[in-house]
Motif scaffolding. Structure first.
Motif, PDB file in Angstrom:
ATOM      1  N   PHE A  54      37.422   7.637  56.167  1.00  0.00           N
ATOM      2  CA  PHE A  54      36.642   7.737  57.401  1.00  0.00           C
ATOM      3  C   PHE A  54      35.179   7.324  57.223  1.00  0.00           C
ATOM      4  O   PHE A  54      34.453   7.236  58.202  1.00  0.00           O
ATOM      5  CB  PHE A  54      36.679   9.175  57.931  1.00  0.00           C
ATOM      6  CG  PHE A  54      38.050   9.651  58.268  1.00  0.00           C
ATOM      7  CD1 PHE A  54      38.633   9.329  59.474  1.00  0.00           C
ATOM      8  CD2 PHE A  54      38.775  10.411  57.365  1.00  0.00           C
ATOM      9  CE1 PHE A  54      39.908   9.777  59.791  1.00  0.00           C
ATOM     10  CE2 PHE A  54      40.050  10.865  57.670  1.00  0.00           C
ATOM     11  CZ  PHE A  54      40.616  10.539  58.888  1.00  0.00           C
ATOM     12  N   GLY A  55      34.739   7.115  56.014  1.00  0.00           N
ATOM     13  CA  GLY A  55      33.342   6.767  55.785  1.00  0.00           C
ATOM     14  C   GLY A  55      32.757   7.608  54.677  1.00  0.00           C
ATOM     15  O   GLY A  55      33.235   8.717  54.379  1.00  0.00           O
ATOM     16  N   ARG A  56      31.695   7.106  54.069  1.00  0.00           N
ATOM     17  CA  ARG A  56      31.086   7.787  52.931  1.00  0.00           C
ATOM     18  C   ARG A  56      30.504   9.140  53.300  1.00  0.00           C
ATOM     19  O   ARG A  56      30.403  10.030  52.468  1.00  0.00           O
ATOM     20  CB  ARG A  56      29.982   6.924  52.326  1.00  0.00           C
ATOM     21  CG  ARG A  56      30.485   5.703  51.599  1.00  0.00           C
ATOM     22  CD  ARG A  56      29.348   5.012  50.866  1.00  0.00           C
ATOM     23  NE  ARG A  56      28.670   5.930  49.950  1.00  0.00           N
ATOM     24  CZ  ARG A  56      27.647   5.581  49.168  1.00  0.00           C
ATOM     25  NH1 ARG A  56      27.193   4.354  49.213  1.00  0.00           N
ATOM     26  NH2 ARG A  56      27.087   6.459  48.370  1.00  0.00           N
ATOM     27  N   ASP A  57      30.102   9.331  54.576  1.00  0.00           N
ATOM     28  CA  ASP A  57      29.408  10.554  54.976  1.00  0.00           C
ATOM     29  C   ASP A  57      30.244  11.436  55.888  1.00  0.00           C
ATOM     30  O   ASP A  57      29.702  12.324  56.554  1.00  0.00           O
ATOM     31  CB  ASP A  57      28.085  10.198  55.666  1.00  0.00           C
ATOM     32  CG  ASP A  57      27.160   9.410  54.762  1.00  0.00           C
ATOM     33  OD1 ASP A  57      27.091   9.735  53.566  1.00  0.00           O
ATOM     34  OD2 ASP A  57      26.524   8.451  55.248  1.00  0.00           O
ATOM     35  N   ASP A 257      30.584  16.788  60.376  1.00  0.00           N
ATOM     36  CA  ASP A 257      29.602  17.853  60.239  1.00  0.00           C
ATOM     37  C   ASP A 257      28.649  17.904  61.420  1.00  0.00           C
ATOM     38  O   ASP A 257      28.197  18.981  61.829  1.00  0.00           O
ATOM     39  CB  ASP A 257      28.827  17.701  58.932  1.00  0.00           C
ATOM     40  CG  ASP A 257      28.174  16.338  58.806  1.00  0.00           C
ATOM     41  OD1 ASP A 257      28.643  15.399  59.452  1.00  0.00           O
ATOM     42  OD2 ASP A 257      27.188  16.233  58.049  1.00  0.00           O
ATOM     43  N   LEU A 258      28.332  16.745  62.032  1.00  0.00           N
ATOM     44  CA  LEU A 258      27.447  16.743  63.195  1.00  0.00           C
ATOM     45  C   LEU A 258      28.131  17.404  64.386  1.00  0.00           C
ATOM     46  O   LEU A 258      27.502  18.161  65.137  1.00  0.00           O
ATOM     47  CB  LEU A 258      27.042  15.311  63.543  1.00  0.00           C
ATOM     48  CG  LEU A 258      26.243  14.554  62.468  1.00  0.00           C
ATOM     49  CD1 LEU A 258      25.902  13.153  62.949  1.00  0.00           C
ATOM     50  CD2 LEU A 258      24.969  15.315  62.127  1.00  0.00           C
ATOM     51  N   PHE A 278      32.319  22.722  54.930  1.00  0.00           N
ATOM     52  CA  PHE A 278      31.591  23.272  56.072  1.00  0.00           C
ATOM     53  C   PHE A 278      31.099  24.692  55.813  1.00  0.00           C
ATOM     54  O   PHE A 278      30.382  25.253  56.636  1.00  0.00           O
ATOM     55  CB  PHE A 278      32.484  23.267  57.322  1.00  0.00           C
ATOM     56  CG  PHE A 278      33.024  21.905  57.670  1.00  0.00           C
ATOM     57  CD1 PHE A 278      32.169  20.837  57.864  1.00  0.00           C
ATOM     58  CD2 PHE A 278      34.384  21.698  57.784  1.00  0.00           C
ATOM     59  CE1 PHE A 278      32.655  19.577  58.181  1.00  0.00           C
ATOM     60  CE2 PHE A 278      34.880  20.434  58.100  1.00  0.00           C
ATOM     61  CZ  PHE A 278      34.020  19.377  58.300  1.00  0.00           C
ATOM     62  N   PHE A 279      31.506  25.263  54.677  1.00  0.00           N
ATOM     63  CA  PHE A 279      31.135  26.645  54.362  1.00  0.00           C
ATOM     64  C   PHE A 279      29.685  26.695  53.899  1.00  0.00           C
ATOM     65  O   PHE A 279      29.223  25.826  53.168  1.00  0.00           O
ATOM     66  CB  PHE A 279      32.060  27.186  53.281  1.00  0.00           C
ATOM     67  CG  PHE A 279      31.751  28.595  52.850  1.00  0.00           C
ATOM     68  CD1 PHE A 279      31.944  29.653  53.711  1.00  0.00           C
ATOM     69  CD2 PHE A 279      31.254  28.855  51.584  1.00  0.00           C
ATOM     70  CE1 PHE A 279      31.675  30.959  53.325  1.00  0.00           C
ATOM     71  CE2 PHE A 279      30.981  30.151  51.186  1.00  0.00           C
ATOM     72  CZ  PHE A 279      31.191  31.201  52.058  1.00  0.00           C
TER      73      PHE A 279
END
Length: 630
Positions: A54-57, A257-258, A278-279
C-alpha cells in the motif's frame, strides 16, 4: 573519473607551484584515514528489494517494513543495497492493469536481479507469486506481514519462505467484552477495497458466536465522512473496532494512521485494534500482533537465505497475538478498571505520580531536614564502621593468604614427604638394629645408647618438619607482635629448602649479623618469603645452565629492615615489571597470578614496600622493606 581540473596560476613560477603541490599532498597523507586493522573485506553489497502493498508510509505494514529494514542493516554481515517499491494497485477498489508496473520492474532489474525479495502484505505477496517467472525466476522471496488465509499456498515454490500472522477476530472480540463486560454494541470500521471486503466477511463470520450477547454494527458501506459523524454520537456502552481503512465506500483512498487519528479525535467511545502500529496513540490495546516478533523472524529468515540456505527449509508457524497490552491513558480516559484486564496484561504509558514527578525536590527537602541528624548519626557510627571494615579486611586478607598457603603446601608436598622419609627411615633402621642387639647374649649398651640418641635426633628432625608445615597451614587470626625477622625468614627458607634440593637448585640464606626487630605476623611474612622463593626456584628451574641459584638475604637499608630474594633465572621482561604485582597477572602456564598480589597486600598491611628489578648479572631481584621497631 578524471583528476581535479588544472588551476591557472599566472605569475607563479614552477618552483612555487611544486612547493604548493607538495604541501597539498602532505595534507592529504596526514588526514587520510588509516584502514581498519584486521577488518575483513565484506564483499559485494547484497541487493534487497522491499515490495510494499500500500505504500512506504501506510500503517501497519510501514512499521513492519521500518523495523525489518533497521534490523537488516544492523544484523547483516554484508553491505546491503536496499531498494523499495510500492504496488499502488492495491489501493483501488476496482482491479487495474498491473502490466505497466511489471514492465517498470523488468526494465529496472534487467541484468541485475535482486538477491532477495521481501514482500509486505497480501497484495505484494500475490503480485510476486503471479509475476515471478517474468521478473525474478531465480530470486528467493520472503513473504511477510501477510495473514495466513491470504497466502496462496499453491503458488509457493522451494524458493519461498513465509512469515505469516493469524488474525483471531473471535479472541479479540472476547477480550473487548472481558475488559468492558457492559458493552452492548461493537461498531466495526473496515474499508471497501477487495482486501477489506474479504476481512469484513471473515470478521462477520467470527462475530456470530457473540451476536447473542452484543450487537455488531458494520460501517463498510459508509464513506469515511459518514463514519466520523456516527462515531461522534455513539450511544453508551459502545466500542469501536478498527480493522483497516485504505478505501472507503465512496472510493476515497485514505492513509491508515491519518484516518484513525481523525476517528480518535471525534469518537465518543474507546477504539480497539489488534494492530500494534496504532497502539500508543489512538487505541486502548488488547492482544495484538507483535511487530518485533514478526520482524525478528523475517530478518532471521532473510539473513539465512542470503547466506545460502534454501528458503523451503525455513518453516515458521503463523504468528498469533502477543500477550495483551493496554494504554494507561486510554484506560483512564474511558474509565476502564485495571481489575478487568486479562491476566498477564501489561499496562504502558502511565503518567508519573506526584512523587515520581517531583521526587528529587521532595528528596532534597527531606535531605535538608534530616542532614543534621544524619551527620550526627554518621559521626557516631563512623568509628564503629571503620573498625568493622578493618576487621573484615584483615579477615579476608587472612583467608586469601591461607588459601595461597594451602596452594604452596601442595607444591611443597613432594619435597616435604622426602624430607620426612629420611628421619623416619633412619628411625626404623636404628630401631631394628637395637632390637637385634638386644636379642644377643651380651648387648653393647654403649652402642645402644648411641642408637637411641640417633632416634631422638631423627624424631626431633621429623617433628620440626611437621611443626613448620602446621605453622604454615594453621588457621588463626592475624597476630601482630614484635618478631625477629632474621629468624622468621630463616625458618621460611628451611621449609622450602627440600624443594630447591629436589630441583637441583642451590638455595642460600645470608642472614643479617644482628636481630631485625619488626612488628608483624610471623605466618604471613613467612608466606611472602615462601611465595618469592618458590617463584625464584620455578624461574631458575627453566634455565639450562650450571648456575641455578637462589639467594635470600636480610639486612638493614635506610634504617629499615630489608629482605632480598634474588635468582639467576631469565629475569622479567621490562614491559612486565610494572604488572607483576597485579592480581591474575602471571607468566606461568599453570599459574593463577595471585601469589605476588597477595605478597604485596601483606607487605603493605605491615606498612612496608615491595619492589622488583632485574639484576645486571641476570635474574630478578625482589626487595622488601619493613619499618624497624625500637
Amino acid at each position: 573519473m578524471g583528476g581535479p581540473a588544472p588551476i591557472a596560476a599566472p605569475n607563479i613560477g614552477r618552483p612555487v607551484a611544486a612547493v604548493w603541490l607538495c604541501a597539498c599532498l602532505l595534507v592529504w597523507f596526514i588526514f587520510l584515514p588509516e584502514p581498519a586493522s584486521g577488518a575483513a573485506p565484506r564483499g559485494e553489497p547484497k541487493r534487497v528489494l522491499l515490495l510494499h502493498s500500500f505504500g512506504r508510509d501506510f500503517r501497519p505494514w510501514s512499521e513492519f517494513a521500518r523495523t525489518i529494514r533497521e534490523e537488516l542493516e544492523r544484523q547483516s554481515p554484508w553491505p546491503l543495497n536496499l531498494q523499495e517499491q510500492t504496488l499502488l494497485t492495491a489501493r483501488f477498489d476496482n482491479p487495474v492493469p498491473e502490466a505497466p508496473f511489471v514492465d517498470y520492474l523488468r526494465s529496472l532489474y534487467q541484468g541485475a536481479a535482486p538477491d532477495i525479495v521481501i514482500s509486505f502484505g497480501a497484495p505484494a505477496a500475490r503480485f510476486v507469486e503471479r509475476f515471478r517467472a517474468e521478473l525474478f525466476p531465480e530470486t528467493p522471496m520472503v513473504l511477510t506481514a501477510v495473514e495466513q488465509r491470504l497466502v496462496n499456498r499453491a503458488g509457493l515454490t522451494d524458493n519461498d519462505a513465509v512469515i505469516s500472522v493469524y488474525n483471531d477476530f473471535s479472541a479479540f472480540f472476547g477480550s473487548i467484552l472481558h475488559v468492558l463486560p457492559d458493552t452492548q454494541t461493537i461498531a466495526v470500521v473496515i474499508g471497501a477495497s477487495p482486501l477489506e471486503k474479504f476481512w469484513l466477511d471473515e470478521a462477520k463470520r467470527e462475530a456470530k458466536p457473540f451476536e447473542s450477547r452484543v450487537a455488531f454494527v458494520w460501517y463498510a458501506d459508509l464513506s469515511f465522512h459518514e463514519i466520523l459523524q456516527r462515531a461522534a454520537t455513539l450511544p453508551p456502552h459502545t466500542v469501536l473496532f478498527w480493522g483497516l481503512m485504505s478505501v472507503d465506500a465512496a472510493g476515497v483512498a485514505h492513509e491508515g494512521d491519518l484516518a484513525l487519528r481523525s476517528l480518535h479525535a471525534v469518537a465518543n467511545a474507546p477504539i480497539f485494534s489488534f494492530q500494534e502500529a496504532f497502539f500508543g496513540q489512538y487505541t486502548v490495546g488488547g492482544p495484538m500482533h507483535s511487530i518485533g516478533a514478526s520482524s525478528e523472524k523475517t530478518v532471521n529468515a532473510a539473513i539465512r537465505i542470503l547466506g545460502g540456505e534454501r528458503p523451503s527449509n525455513i518453516k515458521i508457524e503463523p504468528i498469533g497475538f502477543a500477550p495483551p497490552r493496554y494504554d494507561w491513558r486510554e484506560l483512564r480516559r474511558w474509565g476502564i478498571s485495571e481489575s478487568n484486564l486479562p491476566a498477564g496484561s501489561e499496562v504502558l504509558f502511565r503518567e508519573p505520580t506526584f512523587w515520581q514527578r517531583y521526587q528529587w525536590q521532595v528528596a532534597l527537602i527531606a535531605a535538608v531536614i534530616l542532614v543534621q541528624a544524619a551527620l550526627i548519626s554518621g559521626l557516631l557510627h563512623e568509628r564503629h564502621r571503620r573498625r568493622l571494615a578493618e576487621v573484615e579486611a584483615r579477615q579476608r586478607l587472612a583467608e586469601l593468604a591461607r588459601v595461597n598457603r594451602y596452594s604452596a603446601a601442595g607444591e611443597l608436598a613432594t619435597s616435604l614427604a622426602h624430607e620426612l622419609n629420611q628421619p623416619l627411615g633412619s628411625i626404623l633402621t636404628n630401631t631394628e638394629t637395637a632390637e637385634l642387639m638386644l636379642k644377643s647374649s651380651s648387648p653393647d649398651l654403649g652402642e645402644i645408647q648411641e642408637i637411641l640418641a640417633d632416634i631422638r635426633r631423627d624424631d626431633q628432625r621429623a617433628s620440626e618438619v611437621i611443626r613448620r608445615l602446621r605453622s604454615m597451614l594453621k588457621r588463626v587470626p592475624i597476630e601482630v607482635s614484635q618478631i625477629n625477622l632474621t629468624e622468621t625468614v630463616g625458618e621460611a627458607v628451611g621449609i622450602v629448602s627440600a624443594l630447591a634440593e629436589g630441583r637441583a637448585v642451590t638455595l642460600k640464606y645470608v642472614p643479617a649479623s644482628m636481630p631485625l626487630r619488626v612488628k608483624g605476623d610471623t605466618v604471613q611474612l613467612q608466606q611472602v618469603v615462601l611465595n618469592l622463593v618458590m617463584n625464584a626456584i620455578d624461574a631458575v628451574s627453566e634455565v639450562q645452565t650450571e648456575k641455578r641459584e637462589v639467594i635470600v638475604a636480610t639486612g638493614i637499608s635506610d634504617e629499615q629492615a630489608e629482605i632480598l630474594v634474588g635468582d639467576s633465572g631469565p629475569g622479567i621482561a621490562n614491559d612486565h615489571l610494572k604488572d607483576v604485582f597485579e592480581p591474575f597477572f602471571t607468566t606461568k602456564t599453570q599459574g593463577m597470578g595471585m601469589g605476588l598480589a597477595i605478597a604485596r597486600t601483606i607487605v603493605e598491611a605491615h606498612h612496608g614496600q615491595i619492589t622488583v628489578e632485574n639484576r645486571s648479572s641476570g635474574g630478578a631481584l625482589f626487595r622488601i622493606r619493613l619499618p624497624l621497631v625500637g
